[in-house]
Design a protein around this motif. Structure first.
Motif, PDB file in Angstrom:
ATOM      1  N   UNK A  31       3.929 -50.846  31.331  1.00 22.84           N
ATOM      2  CA  UNK A  31       4.140 -50.060  32.544  1.00 22.84           C
ATOM      3  C   UNK A  31       5.646 -49.877  32.712  1.00 22.84           C
ATOM      4  N   UNK A  32       6.126 -48.662  32.428  1.00 23.38           N
ATOM      5  CA  UNK A  32       7.562 -48.390  32.422  1.00 23.38           C
ATOM      6  C   UNK A  32       7.915 -47.258  33.384  1.00 23.38           C
ATOM      7  N   UNK A  33       7.249 -47.225  34.524  1.00 21.22           N
ATOM      8  CA  UNK A  33       7.467 -46.159  35.486  1.00 21.22           C
ATOM      9  C   UNK A  33       8.894 -46.143  36.018  1.00 21.22           C
ATOM     10  N   UNK A  34       9.575 -47.297  35.999  1.00 29.50           N
ATOM     11  CA  UNK A  34      10.947 -47.329  36.521  1.00 29.50           C
ATOM     12  C   UNK A  34      11.994 -47.137  35.431  1.00 29.50           C
ATOM     13  N   UNK A  35      11.527 -46.974  34.186  1.00 31.46           N
ATOM     14  CA  UNK A  35      12.416 -46.605  33.108  1.00 31.46           C
ATOM     15  C   UNK A  35      13.740 -47.315  33.122  1.00 31.46           C
ATOM     16  N   UNK A  36      14.809 -46.557  32.972  1.00 30.32           N
ATOM     17  CA  UNK A  36      16.108 -47.231  32.942  1.00 30.32           C
ATOM     18  C   UNK A  36      16.819 -47.169  34.293  1.00 30.32           C
ATOM     19  N   UNK A  37      16.057 -47.290  35.354  1.00 24.05           N
ATOM     20  CA  UNK A  37      16.666 -47.457  36.670  1.00 24.05           C
ATOM     21  C   UNK A  37      17.148 -48.902  36.749  1.00 24.05           C
ATOM     22  N   UNK A  38      18.294 -49.143  36.109  1.00 25.34           N
ATOM     23  CA  UNK A  38      18.819 -50.500  35.969  1.00 25.34           C
ATOM     24  C   UNK A  38      20.236 -50.556  36.529  1.00 25.34           C
ATOM     25  N   UNK A  39      20.685 -51.773  36.809  1.00 22.02           N
ATOM     26  CA  UNK A  39      21.972 -51.979  37.467  1.00 22.02           C
ATOM     27  C   UNK A  39      22.939 -52.707  36.538  1.00 22.02           C
ATOM     28  N   UNK A  40      24.227 -52.427  36.753  1.00 22.42           N
ATOM     29  CA  UNK A  40      25.276 -53.142  36.033  1.00 22.42           C
ATOM     30  C   UNK A  40      25.182 -52.945  34.535  1.00 22.42           C
ATOM     31  N   UNK A  41      25.279 -54.049  33.801  1.00 25.91           N
ATOM     32  CA  UNK A  41      25.257 -53.999  32.341  1.00 25.91           C
ATOM     33  C   UNK A  41      23.854 -54.145  31.757  1.00 25.91           C
ATOM     34  N   UNK A  42      22.842 -54.176  32.603  1.00 31.37           N
ATOM     35  CA  UNK A  42      21.478 -54.291  32.096  1.00 31.37           C
ATOM     36  C   UNK A  42      21.069 -53.009  31.367  1.00 31.37           C
ATOM     37  N   UNK A  98       0.554 -49.130  24.463  1.00 30.08           N
ATOM     38  CA  UNK A  98       0.110 -48.048  25.350  1.00 30.08           C
ATOM     39  C   UNK A  98       1.111 -47.981  26.494  1.00 30.08           C
ATOM     40  N   UNK A  99       1.903 -46.927  26.523  1.00 27.04           N
ATOM     41  CA  UNK A  99       2.963 -46.796  27.525  1.00 27.04           C
ATOM     42  C   UNK A  99       2.491 -45.923  28.681  1.00 27.04           C
ATOM     43  N   UNK A 100       2.671 -46.417  29.898  1.00 25.32           N
ATOM     44  CA  UNK A 100       2.385 -45.639  31.104  1.00 25.32           C
ATOM     45  C   UNK A 100       3.696 -45.344  31.801  1.00 25.32           C
ATOM     46  N   UNK A 101       3.921 -44.076  32.120  1.00 20.88           N
ATOM     47  CA  UNK A 101       5.151 -43.681  32.819  1.00 20.88           C
ATOM     48  C   UNK A 101       4.865 -42.433  33.639  1.00 20.88           C
ATOM     49  N   UNK A 102       5.911 -41.834  34.183  1.00 20.63           N
ATOM     50  CA  UNK A 102       5.695 -40.648  34.993  1.00 20.63           C
ATOM     51  C   UNK A 102       6.937 -40.201  35.717  1.00 20.63           C
ATOM     52  N   UNK A 103       6.765 -39.172  36.562  1.00 17.02           N
ATOM     53  CA  UNK A 103       7.871 -38.609  37.325  1.00 17.02           C
ATOM     54  C   UNK A 103       7.933 -39.143  38.738  1.00 17.02           C
ATOM     55  N   UNK A 104       7.043 -40.074  39.090  1.00 13.38           N
ATOM     56  CA  UNK A 104       6.937 -40.503  40.479  1.00 13.38           C
ATOM     57  C   UNK A 104       8.118 -41.293  40.984  1.00 13.38           C
ATOM     58  N   UNK A 105       8.701 -42.132  40.155  1.00 15.94           N
ATOM     59  CA  UNK A 105       9.794 -42.990  40.612  1.00 15.94           C
ATOM     60  C   UNK A 105      11.073 -42.649  39.856  1.00 15.94           C
ATOM     61  N   UNK A 106      11.284 -43.244  38.712  1.00 14.47           N
ATOM     62  CA  UNK A 106      12.512 -42.995  37.958  1.00 14.47           C
ATOM     63  C   UNK A 106      12.263 -43.286  36.500  1.00 14.47           C
ATOM     64  N   UNK A 148       1.955 -38.392  35.940  1.00 15.90           N
ATOM     65  CA  UNK A 148       2.201 -39.521  35.057  1.00 15.90           C
ATOM     66  C   UNK A 148       1.636 -39.220  33.686  1.00 15.90           C
ATOM     67  N   UNK A 149       1.811 -40.164  32.764  1.00 12.12           N
ATOM     68  CA  UNK A 149       1.281 -39.948  31.429  1.00 12.12           C
ATOM     69  C   UNK A 149       1.105 -41.267  30.688  1.00 12.12           C
ATOM     70  N   UNK A 150       0.261 -41.194  29.665  1.00 12.17           N
ATOM     71  CA  UNK A 150       0.075 -42.277  28.708  1.00 12.17           C
ATOM     72  C   UNK A 150       0.566 -41.810  27.349  1.00 12.17           C
ATOM     73  N   UNK A 151       1.161 -42.738  26.600  1.00 11.11           N
ATOM     74  CA  UNK A 151       1.487 -42.480  25.201  1.00 11.11           C
ATOM     75  C   UNK A 151       0.898 -43.615  24.371  1.00 11.11           C
ATOM     76  N   UNK A 152       0.108 -43.251  23.389  1.00 12.05           N
ATOM     77  CA  UNK A 152      -0.519 -44.234  22.513  1.00 12.05           C
ATOM     78  C   UNK A 152       0.287 -44.324  21.218  1.00 12.05           C
ATOM     79  N   UNK A 153       1.007 -45.414  21.049  1.00 15.11           N
ATOM     80  CA  UNK A 153       1.685 -45.684  19.778  1.00 15.11           C
ATOM     81  C   UNK A 153       0.884 -46.781  19.084  1.00 15.11           C
ATOM     82  N   UNK A 154       0.123 -46.396  18.084  1.00 10.26           N
ATOM     83  CA  UNK A 154      -0.771 -47.342  17.421  1.00 10.26           C
ATOM     84  C   UNK A 154       0.016 -48.288  16.515  1.00 10.26           C
ATOM     85  N   UNK A 155      -0.645 -49.346  16.092  1.00 11.45           N
ATOM     86  CA  UNK A 155      -0.071 -50.206  15.068  1.00 11.45           C
ATOM     87  C   UNK A 155      -0.289 -49.552  13.707  1.00 11.45           C
TER      88      UNK A 155
END
Length: 566
Positions: A340-351, A370-378, A398-405
Motif C-alpha cells: 500500500x503506497x498511496x502516500x508515495x514519496x510524501x517524505x520529510x527531510x533526508x528520508x 501487488x502495489x496499490x496506489x492512486x491520486x487520492x493523497x500523494x 486508484x490502481x493496482x499493479x501486479x508485478x509477478x515473481x
C-alpha cells in the motif's frame, strides 16, 4: 391469516413478531418502559398487507432489548388464551399465513465492520461541534480525519483541474463506457510512471532473460480509489479461512476487507523504538505457526503480507535495507506482498521512498508484489523527477499493479482481479482523463506547473508536521514519535503521569473531546489493544490543517494535559 389493522412487526435476529399495538404496549408498560416505541410506524390504512421491517433492529435505548424479550415471552403466553383474535404471529419461515418475513442480511455484510467506527462513533455521538452551543466558545477541531482537502488550505494540482475542464468541453465529454480495468491511456500512463526505465532495455532481451519479469499496461487495473484497489486485490487473493498478515498499528481497511470475505486477519507488530519498522521475527513466527497448523498442506494458508509505506498511522518511511529484509522473509515462505503506497514519496527531510516493486526487482523478482496506489493523497517516485499528482481523494482514482515473481506466482490472482473489475465496470471514465495528464504530461508548461505545485505541497506539509509535533512535544505526559512522511504522527500517552481519569488511549480521547472539543484517534482504532498499550497507549494526529488551527489545537491539548497532570 391477514394482519389486523394497526398490527406492526418487531424484528430481531431470530424471528419477526407480529402483534397488535395494544398487546405490545401492555407488555412493555408492565416492564416499566417509557422509552421510544418498539414498533414501526402504525398503519394508516385498512390494507391487509403486512409491514416489512429490515432484519437489522433499529437503535433502541439501553435495556430495551431485555424488556422487549420479556414482552414477547409474556405475549406468547397470552396468545394461548387469545388465539382466536389473531393478535400475535411468530414465524421463522419465509412466508407463513401471508406473513412475510424480512430477508436476512448476507453473511458477508454481517462480517463487515469498521473498527474505527465501533470505537469512535459512540464517543462522538453526543459531541457538540459549535463552541457557542457548548457554552465555552470552543469550536470542534478535528486532528483525526485523513483528508488533506478538509480545510481547503491544500488545493489539488492545477493540471488536474485543467484536464477535467478540457474533457468536459471536448466532444463526447468522456461520457461512455470503457474497459472495466481502465482506459488504455490511463493504464499506459500509470505503467510508464511506475516503470520509467522499461524502454531503456530491448524488450526481446528482457523477455529472454528468465530472471527478469516484464510488466506492461496489461498488469494495471484502474479502480475506485486506492481503497477500491485494495478491495479488488484482496478479494482476488483471499478465500474463507485463509490468512492475511496486516501491521499493528495499521490502517483498519485491510482487516475490514479480509474479514468481510471470511478470511482471518493476523496482526504483526511494528516497533515504535525502531522507527515503526516491521517486526520480522514476529512475522516469521506467525507464518510458521499458521502453516504448521494448516489442515490442508496443499493450499497456502497465509495468502499475503500487507506493507504500508509510507505508513498510516505511524508516518514511518522504510529504508531500502528494511524492505529487502521483508522481501527475503516473504521469499522464504513464498508469500506475496501487498504494498500500500498511496502516500508515495510524501517524505520529510533526508528520508527516501523506495517502491517495493523496485526493490523486489533488484533482488531478482523472487517475490510477487501487488502495489496499490492512486491520486487520492500523494504519490511520486524519487526516480521520477518531475511527475507528481493529486490531493483529490473524493474523485476516487486508484490502481493496482501486479508485478509477478519470475515463477509466475500470481498470474491467476491478476486474472481473477480483472474478472472482478467487471462487477462494477471500473472507475469513472471522466476522472480517468486526469491520470495521463499528471503522470505523463506532454506540455512543458504542465511539467513546470506540476513541479512547482509539488515543491509547495512538500514544504507546506512538512512545515505543518514540524509545527504540530514540536508543540505537542512540550505537553506534559506526551511523547511524540516524529513522522518521516505521510500525513500522520503517533503520540505516546504516559498514563502514569496523569490522574486517574486518564488510564488509556480511549479515556484520553473521550476526555479531550469533552473538555477541549479536540478530536484525535486512539491507537485502539488501528489494532492496538489494551494489552499492547498497557505501558504506552498512543493516539494519532493528522497535521494537514492550517497552521493557526494546529496552534489552537495544540494550546488546548497542552491545557488539557496540564489540568490532568499529577
Amino acid at each position: 391469516m391477514s394482519p389486523n389493522d394497526g398490527q406492526t412487526i418487531i424484528a430481531n435476529d431470530d424471528n419477526i413478531v407480529l402483534m397488535s399495538p395494544p398487546l405490545i404496549d401492555r407488555r412493555l408498560k408492565n416492564n416499566n418502559s417509557n422509552d421510544r416505541t418498539a414498533s414501526s410506524t402504525p398503519a394508516t390504512s385498512t390494507s391487509s398487507s403486512p409491514y416489512l421491517q429490515p432484519s437489522t433492529p433499529p437503535h433502541v435505548p439501553s435495556g430495551f432489548a431485555l424488556q422487549l424479550n420479556d414482552a414477547i415471552a409474556s405475549a406468547d403466553l397470552e396468545q394461548q388464551e387469545d388465539t382466536s383474535n389473531g393478535n400475535i404471529v411468530v414465524s421463522s419461515s419465509l412466508i407463513r399465513n401471508d406473513v412475510v418475513i424480512a430477508s436476512p442480511a448476507s453473511q458477508k455484510s454481517l462480517r463487515t465492520h469498521n473498527p474505527i467506527r465501533a470505537i469512535v462513533d459512540p464517543i462522538m455521538a453526543h459531541s457538540v461541534k459549535c463552541g457557542k452551543e457548548r457554552g465555552d466558545g470552543k469550536d470542534q477541531i478535528s486532528l483525526a480525519l485523513g483528508d488533506p482537502t478538509a480545510y481547503g488550505n491544500i488545493p489539488p494540482c492545477p493540471v488536474i483541474i485543467s484536464a477535467i475542464t478540457d474533457a468536459l468541453q471536448a466532444p463526447g465529454m468522456a461520457a461512455g463506457y470503457v474497459n472495466a480495468v481502465g482506459t488504455a491511456e490511463a493504464r499506459h500512463a500509470i505503467h510508464k510512471y511506475h516503470y520509467p526505465n522499461t524502454n531503456n532495455t530491448n524488450l526481446d532481451d528482457r523477455e529472454a532473460d528468465s530472471n527478469i519479469v516484464v510488466t506492461s499496461p496489461d498488469d494495471v487495473i484502474v479502480a475506485n480509489g486506492a481503497s477500491g484497489a485494495l478491495e479488488l486485490g484482496l478479494t482476488a487473493l483471499l478465500d474463507e479461512d485463509s490468512v492475511l498478515l496486516v501491521p499493528r498499528p495499521g490502517f483498519p481497511l485491510y482487516q475490514v476487507i479480509a474479514e468481510s470475505h471470511g478470511a482471518r486477519v493476523v496482526h504483526y507488530d511494528l516497533l515504535p523504538n525502531q522507527g515503526w519498522e516491521c517486526d520480522l521475527d514476529h512475522i516469521d513466527r506467525i507464518i510458521s505457526e499458521e502453516e504448521e497448523n494448516a489442515h490442508d498442506v496443499s493450499t497456502k494458508v497465509v495468502r499475503g503480507i500487507v506493507v504500508n509505506n509510507p505508513s498510516n498511522p505511524t508516518g514511518a518511511v522504510y529504508s531500502e535495507e528494511h524492505l529487502m529484509q521483508i522481501i527475503k522473509l516473504a521469499e522464504k515462505w513464498n508469500v506475496p506482498i501487498i504494498a500500500d503506497e498511496i502516500y508515495g514519496d510524501l517524505v520529510f527531510g533526508n528520508n527516501v521512498f523506495h517502491p517495493m516493486a523496485n526493490v523486489a526487482s533488484k533482488l531478482g523478482y523472487t517475490v510477487p508484489i501487488i502495489t496499490a496506489s492512486g491520486l487520492g493523497k500523494q504519490y511520486a517516485h524519487q526516480f521520477t523527477v518531475s511527475l507528481d499528482t493529486d490531493l483529490i481523494p473524493g474523485w476516487r482514482l486508484g490502481w493496482l499493479i501486479f508485478q509477478d515473481s519470475r515463477h509466475g506466482s500470481i498470474h491467476d490472482v491478476k486474472k481473477g482481479a480483472q474478472r472482478l473489475a467487471q462487477v462494477v465496470l471500473g472507475a469513472s471514465r471522466l476522472a480517468q482523463v486526469v491520470i495521463p495528464a499528471v503522470l505523463d504530461p506532454s506540455a512543458e508548461s504542465d511539467v513546470a506547473a506540476i513541479a512547482q505545485w509539488k515543491e509547495h505541497l512538500y514544504t507546506q506539509v512538512e512545515n505543518q508536521a514540524a509545527l504540530l509535533c514540536g508543540l505537542l512535544k512540550e505537553c506534559q505526559g506526551l511523547e511524540v514519535i516524529h513522522p518521516q512522511g505521510a500525513m500522520y504522527a503517533m503520540i505516546k500517552i504516559h498514563a502514569h503521569l496523569f490522574d486517574e481519569d486518564i488510564y488509556d488511549d480511549v479515556s484520553f480521547m473521550k476526555l479531550l473531546l469533552e473538555e477541549e472539543n479536540i478530536v484525535v484517534l486512539p491507537g485502539r482504532a488501528f489494532g492496538m489493544g489494551q494489552e499492547e498499550e498497557r505501558d504506552t497507549p498512543v493516539f494519532r494526529v493528522v497535521f494537514c490543517a492550517p497552521e493557526d488551527v494546529l496552534r489552537c489545537a495544540s494550546e488546548r491539548i497542552s491545557s488539557f494535559c496540564s489540568r490532568h497532570a499529577v
